[in-house]
Design a protein around this motif. Structure first.
Motif, mmCIF file in Angstrom:
data_model
loop_
_atom_site.group_PDB
_atom_site.id
_atom_site.type_symbol
_atom_site.label_atom_id
_atom_site.label_comp_id
_atom_site.label_asym_id
_atom_site.label_seq_id
_atom_site.Cartn_x
_atom_site.Cartn_y
_atom_site.Cartn_z
ATOM 1 N N UNK A 40 0.818 -1.207 0.000
ATOM 2 C CA UNK A 40 0.000 0.000 0.000
ATOM 3 C C UNK A 40 0.856 1.263 0.000
ATOM 4 N N UNK A 41 2.091 1.146 0.414
ATOM 5 C CA UNK A 41 2.943 2.324 0.410
ATOM 6 C C UNK A 41 3.472 2.544 -1.005
ATOM 7 N N UNK A 42 4.083 3.706 -1.193
ATOM 8 C CA UNK A 42 4.469 4.071 -2.555
ATOM 9 C C UNK A 42 5.788 3.412 -2.934
ATOM 10 N N UNK A 43 5.679 2.280 -3.580
ATOM 11 C CA UNK A 43 6.872 1.550 -3.981
ATOM 12 C C UNK A 43 7.249 1.857 -5.423
ATOM 13 N N UNK A 44 6.389 2.608 -6.079
ATOM 14 C CA UNK A 44 6.623 2.875 -7.496
ATOM 15 C C UNK A 44 6.753 4.382 -7.736
ATOM 16 N N UNK A 45 7.081 4.712 -8.953
ATOM 17 C CA UNK A 45 7.277 6.123 -9.266
ATOM 18 C C UNK A 45 5.945 6.804 -9.573
ATOM 19 N N UNK A 46 5.959 8.126 -9.526
ATOM 20 C CA UNK A 46 4.760 8.882 -9.902
ATOM 21 C C UNK A 46 4.347 8.503 -11.322
ATOM 22 N N UNK A 47 5.342 8.404 -12.179
ATOM 23 C CA UNK A 47 5.075 8.054 -13.573
ATOM 24 C C UNK A 47 4.306 6.731 -13.669
ATOM 25 N N UNK A 85 -0.333 7.811 -6.492
ATOM 26 C CA UNK A 85 0.452 8.720 -7.321
ATOM 27 C C UNK A 85 0.583 10.095 -6.692
ATOM 28 N N UNK A 86 -0.489 10.573 -6.101
ATOM 29 C CA UNK A 86 -0.423 11.900 -5.446
ATOM 30 C C UNK A 86 0.491 11.847 -4.222
ATOM 31 N N UNK A 87 0.414 10.747 -3.484
ATOM 32 C CA UNK A 87 1.318 10.622 -2.327
ATOM 33 C C UNK A 87 2.766 10.556 -2.797
ATOM 34 N N UNK A 88 3.003 9.792 -3.840
ATOM 35 C CA UNK A 88 4.370 9.688 -4.372
ATOM 36 C C UNK A 88 4.843 11.041 -4.898
#
Lengths: 154, 73
Positions: A31-38, A79-82
């Motif tokens: 659930x955490x941001x493991x990926x890029x915004x892209x 994406x917004x969090x990232x």
């Protein structure tokens, strides 16, 4: 002496359980941001395009709209969090919007502004986006990607 | 941000109140587009990203109200 030992054991067990409970309150790693915004924006736009395709051609699969909407919203939130991590609170929304516009334009061009060509996007993004937006909980419960029904479209 | 200052024609924003993508963008249009000044902008409640499909009637109503108050010069 024996009673005292039991008491210590009980305290240790409570401490252990507390640690487990606390660990359970942490966001799941997926659930955490493991990926890029892209990556998140790409998948959010991808699901948005799938919904658009369903809306343009109503069928028995229209109930999938809610599933895709859920995936889209999840990707947007992540994406917004990232984006906030990447650019800070002040610039995050602007950068997110620019990324969205860019991806949206790219995908619209890729299908020639024609939702009947949505298969092109599915072939390119379905697997990776299913993985990126799936939650650990859903994987644990089903043992399969969240959206096996993606392949049913077309 | 894109330069929108050349948009001097009458300009209405009719955004959904529940779109996670465009949320807040109406403020930028209203402040940057000259033609948006003094218009009766609307926010349509209960809709998501797909405003036309979710609240088509409300969107049409907003557009129909906008046109007579901005007649062709």
């Amino acid at each position: 002496m024996r009673l005292k030992w039991k008491g210590q054991s009980l305290c240790l067990m409570i401490a252990f359980l507390s640690a487990q409970v606390l660990a359970g309150d942490e966001p799941k790693s997926s659930d955490s941001e493991q990926h890029t915004v892209y990556e998140y924006v790409t998948c959010a736009v991808y699901y948005r395009m799938l919904i658009g395709a369903l809306k343009s051609n109503p069928s028995d699969l229209s109930s999938l709209e809610d599933v895709y909407l859920d995936q889209m919203n999840r990707a947007i939130s992540q994406g917004r969090r990232a984006a906030r991590k990447e650019w800070g609170a002040q610039d995050a929304d602007k950068e997110f919007d620019l990324e969205w516009q860019s991806e949206y334009g790219e995908m619209i061009t890729e299908i020639d502004k024609n939702y009947s060509k949505i298969r092109k996007l599915k072939m390119k993004y379905a697997d990776s986006c299913d993985q990126i937006t799936s939650t650990g909980e859903q994987i644990k419960l089903t043992g399969t990607p969240v959206l096996p029904a993606l392949a049913l479209l077309d | 941000m894109t330069n929108r200052s050349y948009l001097s024609k009458p300009f209405l924003t009719a955004f959904s109140d529940g779109d996670p993508v465009t949320a807040g963008a109406h403020r930028r249009f209203q402040s940057e587009v000259p033609g948006a000044k003094d218009q009766q902008h609307v926010t349509i409640p209960g809709a998501g990203h797909f405003l036309q499909e979710d609240k088509g009637e409300e969107l049409t109503t907003a557009a129909l109200a906008f046109m007579p108050s901005n007649p062709l010069a």
